[in-house]
Design an enzyme around this catalytic site. Structure first.
Site, mmCIF file in Angstrom:
data_model
loop_
_atom_site.group_PDB
_atom_site.id
_atom_site.type_symbol
_atom_site.label_atom_id
_atom_site.label_comp_id
_atom_site.label_asym_id
_atom_site.label_seq_id
_atom_site.Cartn_x
_atom_site.Cartn_y
_atom_site.Cartn_z
ATOM 1 N N ASN A 151 0.723 -1.028 0.095
ATOM 2 C CA ASN A 151 -0.007 0.029 0.038
ATOM 3 C C ASN A 151 0.845 1.305 0.154
ATOM 4 O O ASN A 151 0.323 2.416 -0.226
ATOM 5 C CB ASN A 151 -0.799 0.040 1.416
ATOM 6 N N TYR A 156 8.933 4.437 -1.182
ATOM 7 C CA TYR A 156 9.177 3.784 0.034
ATOM 8 C C TYR A 156 10.039 2.342 -0.109
ATOM 9 O O TYR A 156 10.885 1.877 0.628
ATOM 10 C CB TYR A 156 7.834 3.650 0.714
#
Length: 250
Positions: A151, A156
């Site tokens: 998600n 990231y």
């Protein structure tokens, strides 16, 4: 019953130590006897955590991706305690966004906070560690380094994979100096952020995917870091300690 103090007399600097996983790490290291320097971009959080820990902790607020702020934080730590024995490269941020919607400036900012910070702090503390012939550097990665961000954003996931490469390469470079370098890869951790933003049905779905059937307690992440910082881990370097309840194998 006395609590073992395997880190008594050691000095630990924790980046992103004002809340969440970083705060748990800072608290655990202090409970194991270490003097703790709490670095956080939010000065109030850094000071609150240091005050919570007590007289063996100080706040060294600043942006972990800024070389000037890193130098200032390290100088403050050295002024207060004389040395830094343990560095926990934990500063990080996330952003749930598709690559199609990701702006270049957001990519650059997250890469700087999550990955450049580890380079800046490690480079700043290593001379002292090498001179003393002893040091511990622990880098916070994530289970997404193994399985990809489900998600979170691609930036990231990229930084968390990069943290593993950073730790392994630095471990090789430092192997003859007495400085060990390792990484931890937490799974989903039951922080205030998760409790606030994860919907109950999503949490239930995630927990069903974890073989141990629950999210990690932040203190369990702190315990893993404390182990890698201790003399019990003196023959461990370049390793990744997966602290995810089996999520990686699930």
């Amino acid at each position: 019953m006395s609590v073992p103090q395997p880190l008594a007399g050691r000095v630990a600097l924790v980046t992103g130590g004002g809340n969440g996983i970083g705060a748990a790490i800072a608290g655990t290291l202090a409970a194991r006897g270490a003097n703790v320097v709490v670095n956080d971009i939010d000065a109030d959080r850094a000071h609150r955590k240091a005050a919570e820990i007590g007289p063996r902790a100080i706040a060294a607020p600043g942006d972990a991706s800024s070389s000037a702020d890193v130098s200032a934080a390290v100088a403050l730590a050295l002024s207060a305690f004389g040395r830094i024995d343990i560095l926990v490269n934990n500063a990080g941020m996330d952003q749930a966004v598709s690559i199609l919607d990701l702006e270049e400036a957001n990519w650059d900012r997250l890469i700087a906070v999550n990955l450049k910070s580890a380079f800046l702090f490690s480079k700043a503390v290593l001379p002292g560690m090498i001179e003393r012939g002893h040091g511990r550097i622990i880098c916070t990665s994530s289970v997404v380094a193994h399985r990809g961000a489900m998600n979170g954003g691609i930036h990231y996931g990229t930084t968390k994979g990069g943290m593993l490469g950073f730790a392994r390469t630095l471990a090789r470079q430092m192997a003859k100096t007495g400085v060990t370098v390792n990484a931890i890869a937490p799974g989903v951790v039951d922080t205030d952020l998760i409790r606030t933003h994860m919907k109950p049905e999503v949490r239930e779905m995630v927990e069903a995917e974890i073989p141990l059937g629950r999210l990690a307690d932040p203190a369990e992440i702190g315990g893993a870091v404390a182990f890698l910082a201790s003399d019990d881990a003196s023959y461990i370097t370049g390793a990744t300690l997966d602290v995810n309840g089996g999520f990686w194998i699930g």
